[in-house]
Design a protein around this motif. Structure first.
Motif, PDB file in Angstrom:
ATOM      1  N   ASN A  66      39.547  53.153  12.991  1.00 38.97           N
ATOM      2  CA  ASN A  66      40.445  53.033  13.826  1.00 38.97           C
ATOM      3  C   ASN A  66      39.271  53.109  15.453  1.00 38.97           C
ATOM      4  O   ASN A  66      38.029  52.891  15.293  1.00 38.97           O
ATOM      5  CB  ASN A  66      41.226  54.210  13.953  1.00 38.97           C
ATOM      6  CG  ASN A  66      42.510  53.790  12.819  1.00 38.97           C
ATOM      7  OD1 ASN A  66      42.984  52.947  12.365  1.00 38.97           O
ATOM      8  ND2 ASN A  66      42.347  55.131  11.932  1.00 38.97           N
ATOM      9  N   GLY A  67      40.153  53.125  16.811  1.00 35.96           N
ATOM     10  CA  GLY A  67      40.396  53.209  17.699  1.00 35.96           C
ATOM     11  C   GLY A  67      39.096  54.970  17.679  1.00 35.96           C
ATOM     12  O   GLY A  67      38.890  55.726  17.115  1.00 35.96           O
TER      13      GLY A  67
ATOM     14  N   ASP B  49      53.141  43.106  21.517  1.00 36.56           N
ATOM     15  CA  ASP B  49      52.381  43.887  22.845  1.00 36.56           C
ATOM     16  C   ASP B  49      54.132  43.048  24.116  1.00 36.56           C
ATOM     17  O   ASP B  49      53.218  41.668  24.528  1.00 36.56           O
ATOM     18  CB  ASP B  49      51.378  43.996  22.718  1.00 36.56           C
ATOM     19  CG  ASP B  49      50.770  43.518  24.110  1.00 36.56           C
ATOM     20  OD1 ASP B  49      50.867  43.857  24.848  1.00 36.56           O
ATOM     21  OD2 ASP B  49      49.426  44.522  23.464  1.00 36.56           O
TER      22      ASP B  49
ATOM     23  N   TYR C 136      42.974  49.611  23.106  1.00 40.95           N
ATOM     24  CA  TYR C 136      44.023  50.300  23.946  1.00 40.95           C
ATOM     25  C   TYR C 136      43.568  50.151  25.467  1.00 40.95           C
ATOM     26  O   TYR C 136      42.675  50.457  25.344  1.00 40.95           O
ATOM     27  CB  TYR C 136      43.989  51.732  23.640  1.00 40.95           C
ATOM     28  CG  TYR C 136      45.418  52.233  23.952  1.00 40.95           C
ATOM     29  CD1 TYR C 136      46.569  51.433  24.213  1.00 40.95           C
ATOM     30  CD2 TYR C 136      45.391  52.843  24.744  1.00 40.95           C
ATOM     31  CE1 TYR C 136      47.871  51.490  25.075  1.00 40.95           C
ATOM     32  CE2 TYR C 136      45.806  53.785  25.749  1.00 40.95           C
ATOM     33  CZ  TYR C 136      47.062  52.706  25.773  1.00 40.95           C
ATOM     34  OH  TYR C 136      48.403  53.015  26.528  1.00 40.95           O
ATOM     35  N   SER C 137      44.818  49.452  25.569  1.00 40.21           N
ATOM     36  CA  SER C 137      44.925  49.672  28.186  1.00 40.21           C
ATOM     37  C   SER C 137      46.123  49.992  27.722  1.00 40.21           C
ATOM     38  O   SER C 137      47.374  49.036  26.864  1.00 40.21           O
ATOM     39  CB  SER C 137      44.251  48.054  28.175  1.00 40.21           C
ATOM     40  OG  SER C 137      44.784  47.816  29.411  1.00 40.21           O
TER      41      SER C 137
ATOM     42  N   SER D 162      44.511  45.163  24.112  1.00 38.82           N
ATOM     43  CA  SER D 162      45.759  45.495  23.428  1.00 38.82           C
ATOM     44  C   SER D 162      46.672  46.606  24.397  1.00 38.82           C
ATOM     45  O   SER D 162      46.192  47.761  24.172  1.00 38.82           O
ATOM     46  CB  SER D 162      46.262  45.338  21.923  1.00 38.82           C
ATOM     47  OG  SER D 162      47.675  45.339  21.815  1.00 38.82           O
ATOM     48  N   THR D 163      47.880  46.273  24.333  1.00 36.61           N
ATOM     49  CA  THR D 163      48.801  47.583  24.937  1.00 36.61           C
ATOM     50  C   THR D 163      49.157  48.661  24.142  1.00 36.61           C
ATOM     51  O   THR D 163      49.987  49.139  24.428  1.00 36.61           O
ATOM     52  CB  THR D 163      49.176  47.543  26.059  1.00 36.61           C
ATOM     53  OG1 THR D 163      50.643  46.414  25.059  1.00 36.61           O
ATOM     54  CG2 THR D 163      49.150  46.478  27.063  1.00 36.61           C
ATOM     55  N   THR D 164      48.938  48.046  22.550  1.00 34.62           N
ATOM     56  CA  THR D 164      49.043  49.195  21.360  1.00 34.62           C
ATOM     57  C   THR D 164      48.374  49.711  21.176  1.00 34.62           C
ATOM     58  O   THR D 164      47.203  49.691  20.879  1.00 34.62           O
ATOM     59  CB  THR D 164      49.493  48.050  20.194  1.00 34.62           C
ATOM     60  OG1 THR D 164      50.241  47.060  20.662  1.00 34.62           O
ATOM     61  CG2 THR D 164      50.328  49.095  19.724  1.00 34.62           C
ATOM     62  N   ASP D 165      48.115  50.835  21.534  1.00 34.92           N
ATOM     63  CA  ASP D 165      48.186  52.325  20.632  1.00 34.92           C
ATOM     64  C   ASP D 165      46.841  52.422  19.770  1.00 34.92           C
ATOM     65  O   ASP D 165      47.796  52.143  19.131  1.00 34.92           O
ATOM     66  CB  ASP D 165      48.351  53.455  21.496  1.00 34.92           C
ATOM     67  CG  ASP D 165      48.737  54.066  20.703  1.00 34.92           C
ATOM     68  OD1 ASP D 165      49.379  54.310  19.297  1.00 34.92           O
ATOM     69  OD2 ASP D 165      50.071  54.797  21.835  1.00 34.92           O
ATOM     70  N   TYR D 166      46.085  53.034  19.506  1.00 42.07           N
ATOM     71  CA  TYR D 166      45.728  53.595  18.604  1.00 42.07           C
ATOM     72  C   TYR D 166      45.994  53.595  17.025  1.00 42.07           C
ATOM     73  O   TYR D 166      46.370  53.744  15.915  1.00 42.07           O
ATOM     74  CB  TYR D 166      43.827  54.419  18.946  1.00 42.07           C
ATOM     75  CG  TYR D 166      42.805  53.744  19.455  1.00 42.07           C
ATOM     76  CD1 TYR D 166      42.760  52.450  19.422  1.00 42.07           C
ATOM     77  CD2 TYR D 166      42.513  53.855  20.596  1.00 42.07           C
ATOM     78  CE1 TYR D 166      41.914  51.709  20.120  1.00 42.07           C
ATOM     79  CE2 TYR D 166      41.609  53.438  20.581  1.00 42.07           C
ATOM     80  CZ  TYR D 166      40.962  51.980  20.919  1.00 42.07           C
ATOM     81  OH  TYR D 166      40.582  51.286  21.872  1.00 42.07           O
TER      82      TYR D 166
ATOM     83  N   GLN E   6      48.438  51.354  15.981  1.00 45.61           N
ATOM     84  CA  GLN E   6      47.787  50.380  15.096  1.00 45.61           C
ATOM     85  C   GLN E   6      47.188  51.229  13.205  1.00 45.61           C
ATOM     86  O   GLN E   6      47.969  50.145  12.385  1.00 45.61           O
ATOM     87  CB  GLN E   6      46.618  50.002  15.541  1.00 45.61           C
ATOM     88  CG  GLN E   6      47.036  48.997  17.357  1.00 45.61           C
ATOM     89  CD  GLN E   6      45.838  48.300  17.560  1.00 45.61           C
ATOM     90  OE1 GLN E   6      44.494  47.901  16.466  1.00 45.61           O
ATOM     91  NE2 GLN E   6      45.666  48.712  18.481  1.00 45.61           N
TER      92      GLN E   6
END
Length: 220
Positions: free
Chosen positions: A74-75, A110, A170-171, A189-193, A196
């Motif tokens: 993950n992030g 997104d 993520y942004s 992507s604007t989908t947060d970690y 995801q």
């Protein structure tokens, strides 16, 4: 391009030519993959995992794998996700593919990316994957398996691994499209970690639940 050749552990006397011509090594060459992994779109990743996921168990080092597991890197703010141990090559592949499909479905929602790149925007992202292995150098006790059981894993057991990484960065929506070190089209992507990670875990769970349901005896 140089190619790493993998030895089929079910064929101890495999010659160099047989190794070159083996199904796994042939597939990797045909798809211009120098190793058992690459950076690619999610639809491509799903196809690669479907093609070689189960087969990979024969090519692990130092011996043929008897268990499998999948790791999702993950992030920075979220710990990696890891499946329980998986008993069969077929279920290993199914769990991996269901996780990837669930992840892809989420990324497709997104709105910022859709507005910028169209309906197929999720297919432009370029994550990565690698097949590998893990060796139990010592006996593992109370190891959790995909069916919910806990078992002892003997020392010397080889686990086939699929590692999924290079996930979309993520942004927040208000910052999407602003100048960035990363390529927005393929990496942002604007989908947060957390979402995801949850999506891929839900895919894993669905595959495991479906497998357990099929094993239960029917009554009637």
């Amino acid at each position: 391009m140089g190619y790493f050749l993998y030895r089929d552990r079910t064929k101890p006397a495999e010659t160099d030519q047989e190794m070159w011509d083996s199904p796994l090594n042939t597939y990797l060459r045909e798809h211009q993959m120098g190793r058992a992994g690459t950076i690619c779109t999610l639809p491509e990743m799903i196809r690669h995992v479907e093609a070689i996921g189960a087969r990979w168990w024969q090519y692990t080092h130092p011996a043929q794998a008897t268990l499998g597991a999948i790791r999702f890197i993950n992030g920075r703010s979220v710990a990696p996700s890891l499946t329980p141990l998986i008993d069969t090559p077929e279920l290993f592949t199914t769990v991996a593919v269901e996780g990837l499909r669930s992840w892809h479905t989420l990324l497709a929602t997104d709105a910022s990316r859709r507005a910028a790149y169209g309906d197929d925007h999720a297919d432009l992202l370029l994550p990565g994957f690698d097949f590998g292995e893990h060796l139990f150098e010592q006996e593992g006790t109370n190891c959790v398996f995909i069916d919910g059981s806990q078992r002892t894993v003997p020392a010397g057991t080889v686990v086939a691994m699929l590692v999924i990484d290079r996930i979309p960065i993520y942004s927040p929506p208000q910052g999407f499209g602003l100048p960035s070190y990363y390529d927005t089209r393929t990496r942002i992507s604007t989908t947060d970690y957390f979402r995801q990670a949850h999506a891929i875990q839900q895919g894993w769970k669905k595959a495991a639940d479906d497998a357990l349901q099929q094993k239960r005896p029917t009554t009637g």
